[in-house]
Motif scaffolding. Sequence first.
Motif, PDB file in Angstrom:
ATOM      1  N   ALA A 177       0.828  -1.207   0.000  1.00 48.90           N
ATOM      2  CA  ALA A 177       0.000   0.000   0.000  1.00 48.90           C
ATOM      3  C   ALA A 177       0.862   1.257   0.000  1.00 48.90           C
ATOM      4  CB  ALA A 177      -0.966   0.000   1.189  1.00 48.90           C
ATOM      5  N   ALA A 178       2.062   1.135  -0.517  1.00 46.24           N
ATOM      6  CA  ALA A 178       2.995   2.255  -0.532  1.00 46.24           C
ATOM      7  C   ALA A 178       3.079   2.860  -1.936  1.00 46.24           C
ATOM      8  CB  ALA A 178       4.352   1.795  -0.008  1.00 46.24           C
ATOM      9  N   VAL A 179       4.247   3.343  -2.338  1.00 48.77           N
ATOM     10  CA  VAL A 179       4.364   4.122  -3.576  1.00 48.77           C
ATOM     11  C   VAL A 179       3.974   3.330  -4.817  1.00 48.77           C
ATOM     12  CG1 VAL A 179       5.995   5.315  -5.103  1.00 48.77           C
ATOM     13  CG2 VAL A 179       6.082   5.707  -2.630  1.00 48.77           C
ATOM     14  N   LEU A 180       4.464   2.093  -4.937  1.00 47.28           N
ATOM     15  CA  LEU A 180       4.222   1.326  -6.159  1.00 47.28           C
ATOM     16  C   LEU A 180       2.742   0.991  -6.333  1.00 47.28           C
ATOM     17  CD1 LEU A 180       7.296  -1.107  -6.226  1.00 47.28           C
ATOM     18  CD2 LEU A 180       7.027   1.119  -7.337  1.00 47.28           C
ATOM     19  N   GLU A 181       2.141   0.391  -5.315  1.00 43.90           N
ATOM     20  CA  GLU A 181       0.734   0.009  -5.439  1.00 43.90           C
ATOM     21  C   GLU A 181      -0.174   1.226  -5.542  1.00 43.90           C
ATOM     22  OE1 GLU A 181      -0.106  -4.324  -3.595  1.00 43.90           O
ATOM     23  OE2 GLU A 181       0.180  -2.750  -2.096  1.00 43.90           O
ATOM     24  N   THR A 182       0.148   2.267  -4.797  1.00 43.14           N
ATOM     25  CA  THR A 182      -0.691   3.469  -4.850  1.00 43.14           C
ATOM     26  C   THR A 182      -0.605   4.124  -6.224  1.00 43.14           C
ATOM     27  OG1 THR A 182      -0.386   3.814  -2.466  1.00 43.14           O
ATOM     28  CG2 THR A 182      -1.183   5.682  -3.754  1.00 43.14           C
ATOM     29  N   SER A 183       0.593   4.212  -6.773  1.00 45.34           N
ATOM     30  CA  SER A 183       0.754   4.793  -8.110  1.00 45.34           C
ATOM     31  C   SER A 183       0.009   3.964  -9.153  1.00 45.34           C
ATOM     32  CB  SER A 183       2.242   4.874  -8.470  1.00 45.34           C
ATOM     33  OG  SER A 183       2.922   5.773  -7.633  1.00 45.34           O
ATOM     34  N   MET A 184       0.133   2.656  -9.059  1.00 41.30           N
ATOM     35  CA  MET A 184      -0.583   1.774  -9.995  1.00 41.30           C
ATOM     36  C   MET A 184      -2.086   1.961  -9.849  1.00 41.30           C
ATOM     37  SD  MET A 184       1.258  -0.682 -11.811  1.00 41.30           S
ATOM     38  CE  MET A 184       0.625  -2.331 -11.524  1.00 41.30           C
ATOM     39  N   GLY A 185      -2.547   2.077  -8.604  1.00 46.57           N
ATOM     40  CA  GLY A 185      -3.973   2.287  -8.382  1.00 46.57           C
ATOM     41  C   GLY A 185      -4.460   3.585  -8.996  1.00 46.57           C
ATOM     42  N   LEU A 186      -3.653   4.639  -8.867  1.00 48.56           N
ATOM     43  CA  LEU A 186      -4.033   5.933  -9.452  1.00 48.56           C
ATOM     44  C   LEU A 186      -4.164   5.840 -10.964  1.00 48.56           C
ATOM     45  CD1 LEU A 186      -1.769   8.307  -7.323  1.00 48.56           C
ATOM     46  CD2 LEU A 186      -4.283   8.255  -7.319  1.00 48.56           C
ATOM     47  N   HIS A 187      -3.401   4.963 -11.582  1.00 45.02           N
ATOM     48  CA  HIS A 187      -3.481   4.785 -13.029  1.00 45.02           C
ATOM     49  C   HIS A 187      -4.613   3.834 -13.431  1.00 45.02           C
ATOM     50  CE1 HIS A 187      -2.373   4.243 -17.191  1.00 45.02           C
ATOM     51  NE2 HIS A 187      -2.135   2.953 -17.002  1.00 45.02           N
ATOM     52  N   VAL A 188      -4.782   2.734 -12.691  1.00 39.39           N
ATOM     53  CA  VAL A 188      -5.707   1.664 -13.102  1.00 39.39           C
ATOM     54  C   VAL A 188      -7.126   1.909 -12.601  1.00 39.39           C
ATOM     55  CG1 VAL A 188      -6.204  -0.805 -12.906  1.00 39.39           C
ATOM     56  CG2 VAL A 188      -3.852  -0.037 -13.254  1.00 39.39           C
ATOM     57  N   PHE A 189      -7.279   2.287 -11.327  1.00 44.90           N
ATOM     58  CA  PHE A 189      -8.618   2.501 -10.769  1.00 44.90           C
ATOM     59  C   PHE A 189      -8.638   3.775  -9.918  1.00 44.90           C
ATOM     60  CE2 PHE A 189      -6.528  -1.126  -8.527  1.00 44.90           C
ATOM     61  CZ  PHE A 189      -6.184  -0.503  -7.341  1.00 44.90           C
ATOM     62  N   PRO A 190      -8.433   4.932 -10.543  1.00 44.12           N
ATOM     63  CA  PRO A 190      -8.342   6.191  -9.789  1.00 44.12           C
ATOM     64  C   PRO A 190      -9.582   6.499  -8.958  1.00 44.12           C
ATOM     65  CG  PRO A 190      -8.639   6.611 -12.146  1.00 44.12           C
ATOM     66  CD  PRO A 190      -8.328   5.149 -12.006  1.00 44.12           C
ATOM     67  N   GLU A 191     -10.734   6.025  -9.418  1.00 46.21           N
ATOM     68  CA  GLU A 191     -11.973   6.305  -8.697  1.00 46.21           C
ATOM     69  C   GLU A 191     -12.036   5.581  -7.353  1.00 46.21           C
ATOM     70  OE1 GLU A 191     -12.592   2.520 -10.922  1.00 46.21           O
ATOM     71  OE2 GLU A 191     -11.629   4.445 -11.348  1.00 46.21           O
ATOM     72  N   LEU A 192     -11.155   4.588  -7.143  1.00 44.84           N
ATOM     73  CA  LEU A 192     -11.158   3.815  -5.903  1.00 44.84           C
ATOM     74  C   LEU A 192     -10.046   4.226  -4.936  1.00 44.84           C
ATOM     75  CD1 LEU A 192     -11.808   0.205  -7.305  1.00 44.84           C
ATOM     76  CD2 LEU A 192     -13.482   1.866  -6.436  1.00 44.84           C
ATOM     77  N   VAL A 193      -9.204   5.169  -5.345  1.00 48.06           N
ATOM     78  CA  VAL A 193      -8.081   5.598  -4.504  1.00 48.06           C
ATOM     79  C   VAL A 193      -8.471   6.865  -3.738  1.00 48.06           C
ATOM     80  CG1 VAL A 193      -5.656   6.273  -4.454  1.00 48.06           C
ATOM     81  CG2 VAL A 193      -6.447   4.613  -6.153  1.00 48.06           C
ATOM     82  N   ARG A 194      -8.329   6.818  -2.414  1.00 45.05           N
ATOM     83  CA  ARG A 194      -8.720   7.951  -1.555  1.00 45.05           C
ATOM     84  C   ARG A 194      -7.454   8.664  -1.079  1.00 45.05           C
ATOM     85  NH1 ARG A 194     -11.489   2.851  -1.880  1.00 45.05           N
ATOM     86  NH2 ARG A 194     -13.623   3.063  -1.108  1.00 45.05           N
ATOM     87  N   MET A 195      -6.867   9.471  -1.943  1.00 42.73           N
ATOM     88  CA  MET A 195      -5.622  10.137  -1.565  1.00 42.73           C
ATOM     89  C   MET A 195      -5.812  11.091  -0.387  1.00 42.73           C
ATOM     90  SD  MET A 195      -3.181   8.860  -3.285  1.00 42.73           S
ATOM     91  CE  MET A 195      -1.786  10.003  -3.197  1.00 42.73           C
ATOM     92  N   ASP A 196      -7.036  11.589  -0.195  1.00 44.49           N
ATOM     93  CA  ASP A 196      -7.295  12.466   0.938  1.00 44.49           C
ATOM     94  C   ASP A 196      -7.296  11.706   2.265  1.00 44.49           C
ATOM     95  OD1 ASP A 196      -9.606  11.139   0.064  1.00 44.49           O
ATOM     96  OD2 ASP A 196     -10.930  12.647   0.931  1.00 44.49           O
ATOM     97  N   GLU A 197      -7.312  10.358   2.195  1.00 42.30           N
ATOM     98  CA  GLU A 197      -7.289   9.532   3.401  1.00 42.30           C
ATOM     99  C   GLU A 197      -5.892   8.972   3.684  1.00 42.30           C
ATOM    100  OE1 GLU A 197      -9.808   9.068   5.439  1.00 42.30           O
ATOM    101  OE2 GLU A 197     -11.291  10.137   4.244  1.00 42.30           O
ATOM    102  N   LEU A 198      -4.919   9.380   2.900  1.00 41.58           N
ATOM    103  CA  LEU A 198      -3.562   8.856   3.037  1.00 41.58           C
ATOM    104  C   LEU A 198      -3.025   9.135   4.434  1.00 41.58           C
ATOM    105  CD1 LEU A 198      -1.593   7.550   0.879  1.00 41.58           C
ATOM    106  CD2 LEU A 198      -0.446   9.754   0.870  1.00 41.58           C
TER     107      LEU A 198
END
Length: 259
Positions: A177-198
């Motif tokens: 759940a760090a840089v690699l997975e989060t970056s991939m998530g932002l590219h693949v399923f951005p609607e499911l990533v809650r960057m405001d909850e980081l």
Amino acid sequence: MKTNMMAEMTWVEYRSRLKAGGTTVLLPVGALEQHGHHLPMGTDHLLPTAICKAIADRIPAIVAAPIAYGYKSQPRMGGGNHFPGTTSLDGGTLTLVVRDIIKELGRHGVKQLALMNGHCENLFFAIEGIDLALRDLRYEGITDLKIMRFDYWDFTTQATLDQCFPNGFPGFALEHAAVLETSMGLHVFPELVRMDELVDDPAAVFPPYDVHPARQSWVPQSGVLSPARGASVEKGKALFNEYVDRIANAIREEFVEAV
């Protein structure tokens, strides 16, 4: 409707694709596991499934329905199985699920299978499932199924790691759940990533051993093992494209050029 997703095909379409020959079946294997406050629990099967789907747009391939549950989350790899929502299989169960699916694919006439793992803890149970399936298929007279097995992150090049971590890569051990997975998530399923909850916890520090029962105090309360700050869509796109390119090439080499 043209689709490469097995679950979206009719059985007649699936049979036709296999009979045409040269088709690789891609089997994503993941988990349902906590990924901090900002990533969905399905990250470990959503990412490999997306990679498989993109690969199938490049080479003759069918993407089987993913195995969405994996082996128990371990503290030093995924934070541990104590987080609500993390829903895991016993090792023997996962082994038999992998075995049974591969046996069914062999019965269908699949000759080329690539199993893509997206959850570290699955490794040896997936290998055992492959071994048992091939042994059982031999007893049934099916000997022409060839299988590749890999973790998608092993295709990351040093150049891409340098791009993602200009101050130095901390290692895959803490990349949950760090840089690699989060970056991939932002590219693949951005609607499911809650960057405001980081949650910007410091990186976890583990001793070089495990304790059973697991010591929950070793794991940051957020479940994230290393800070995800610095994650970006651009890094996710670079990682995703690299995985698709390099894995597609590896499949070509193993199943086409090796013939």
